[in-house]
Design an enzyme around this catalytic site. Structure first.
Site, short mmCIF file in Angstrom:
data_model
loop_
_atom_site.label_atom_id
_atom_site.label_comp_id
_atom_site.label_asym_id
_atom_site.label_seq_id
_atom_site.Cartn_x
_atom_site.Cartn_y
_atom_site.Cartn_z
N PHE A 1 32.19 45.06 51.60
CA PHE A 1 31.80 43.93 52.80
C PHE A 1 33.00 43.63 53.44
O PHE A 1 33.90 43.13 52.81
CB PHE A 1 31.24 42.87 51.90
CG PHE A 1 30.84 41.71 53.06
CD1 PHE A 1 29.58 41.77 53.48
CD2 PHE A 1 31.48 40.75 53.41
CE1 PHE A 1 28.98 40.74 54.45
CE2 PHE A 1 31.22 39.92 54.31
CZ PHE A 1 29.80 39.89 54.95
N ASP B 1 41.81 45.23 52.64
CA ASP B 1 41.07 43.98 53.08
C ASP B 1 41.26 42.82 51.86
O ASP B 1 40.45 42.96 50.86
CB ASP B 1 39.62 44.46 53.31
CG ASP B 1 38.83 43.28 53.94
OD1 ASP B 1 39.50 42.15 53.75
OD2 ASP B 1 37.78 43.51 54.13
N LYS C 1 40.32 34.00 56.10
CA LYS C 1 39.80 33.00 55.22
C LYS C 1 40.97 32.05 55.08
O LYS C 1 41.31 31.07 55.81
CB LYS C 1 39.00 33.48 54.07
CG LYS C 1 37.78 34.26 54.37
CD LYS C 1 37.11 34.49 53.31
CE LYS C 1 35.91 35.48 53.54
NZ LYS C 1 34.74 34.69 54.40
#
Length: 404
Positions: free
Chosen positions: A144, A229, A258
């Site tokens: 994801f 990531d 984030k």
């Protein structure tokens, strides 16, 4: 539990006037502080999700709020048409935190991943010498990385991918954790391997020991960029600044987001050395809001907090406790598997006790907020500021729901 009238009215209004691309739990949050949120009815909930790690430093962290307020009084946006006085410090200090030389700031995680993809392709053509239009990137199944059209093109999740074609070519998908499959997929036209050091949306999947070092060795041997990531796994969540550190690995490229914005503003970045990010020339990539003064001010405070090491230590120590308690549930047959690192866990619920959604709803009734994924799994990722007492209380509610 039937939602109270004010909650019902607000949810109904949302359903009537917003696209149904999410299926939130039936709670409407009004305020939050630390690891706790309060809904419009005045009921308090322990946040055990932390905005998918965007809120590593807790809700309303005073240092971050003060940094944002101070910058709001000065200047919030210049666009990259002009310099501003927070940009150099942000890029310099984030590069130092990562042990790299250059930063390309963006806003959202998906934008950062798209930027990393563009970086890898441009590097492949200009530096590695791959023929134009032939660059390939190897990714892992069950990944994801975001929801843009290019990113869902290499997703294996039908819900994320279906109905969005035609899909962007140039990606090769291999099983996560399978070094032999990765080795077989890398060719002379491969420019990068893009991986999550821990797969979050897939259920907090930790790769087998030696996998990440093997990826690092393989990519170095074949002249391929290793892109990590760390949008969800990075910035303290796993007990270290970056999840790659658990395996002693330093990738060529970090993708961050984030928690970099502290849950206050969207901030993301691609961080690498000059021989990688130096491929960009003026006009070839950009973002109006990327690296804006407000984002840089908040990001600088995040970097300062991470340099102190307190949050990493809390995640490591409380994470040990969290996983020990969850393993007891597994040993008692209440859950079928527990995975994760630091204050981050994927918990597979025995179907006899309900689906992940059903367990999440039962926890909501008991004042705990978690989120399910892939049917039977719930994710636990509280803010790193959570106290041991509150963490134990949250775990007690999970035990009660499971009849432990």
């Amino acid at each position: 539990m039937t939602p109270a009238p004010a909650t019902q009215d607000l949810i109904a209004a949302s359903d009537a006037h917003s696209a149904h691309n999410y299926h939130p739990l039936p709670v409407v949050v009004a305020t939050a502080e630390g690891a706790w949120m309060t809904d419009v009815e005045g009921r308090r909930y322990l946040d055990m999700l932390a905005g998918y790690s965007a809120l590593n430093f807790g809700h309303g962290n005073r240092r971050l709020i003060d940094a944002a307020k101070a910058q709001l009084e000065r200047v919030t946006l210049t666009s990259r048409a002009f310099h501003h006085d927070r940009f150099a410090a942000f890029c310099t200090q984030l590069a130092e935190l990562c042990g790299k030389e250059m930063v390309l700031p963006m806003n959202t995680g998906a934008e950062a991943v798209e930027t990393a993809v563009k970086t890898a392709r441009k590097w492949g053509y200009r530096v590695k010498g791959v023929p134009d239009g032939r660059a390939r990137i190897v990714v892992a199944s069950d990944n994801f990385h975001g929801r843009t059209t290019t990113i869902v093109s290499f997703s294996t999740d039908p819900e994320a991918r279906a109905d969005y074609g035609p899909y962007t070519p140039g990606f090769d998908i291999v099983p996560y954790g399978d070094l032999d499959a990765l080795r077989a997929a890398v060719t002379d036209e491969t420019v990068a391997v893009l991986l999550e050091p821990i797969q979050g949306e897939a259920g907090v999947l930790v790769p087998p020991p030696g996998y990440l070092p093997g990826v690092r060795e393989l990519t170095r041997e074949r002249g391929v960029l290793f892109i990590a990531d760390e949008i969800q796994s990075g910035l303290g969540r796993t007990g270290k600044t970056f999840a790659c550190e658990h395996e002693g690995v330093v990738p060529d490229v970090y993708v961050l987001g984030k928690a970099l914005g502290g849950g206050v503003v969207p901030v993301s970045a691609v961080v690498a050395d000059r021989d990688v990010l130096g491929v960009f020339r003026p006009g070839e990539h950009g973002s109006t809001f990327g690296g804006n003064p407000l984002a840089c001010a908040v990001g600088l405070e995040v970097i300062a907090m991470l340099r102190e090491g307190e949050y990493q230590q809390r995640a490591a120590e409380l994470g040990e406790h969290l996983h020990a308690e969850l393993r007891l549930l597994a040993g008692a047959g209440k859950v079928s598997a527990v995975r994760g690192r630091g204050l981050w866990a994927g918990v597979d619920i025995d179907p006899a006790y309900g689906t992940g959604r059903e367990i999440s709803e039962k926890l909501l009734e008991r004042g705990v907020l978690v989120k399910d994924t892939h049917g039977s799994t719930i994710r636990i990722a509280p803010p790193l500021v959570i106290s041991k007492e509150d963490l134990d209380w949250g775990l007690d509610q999970l035990r009660a729901v499971l009849g432990a």
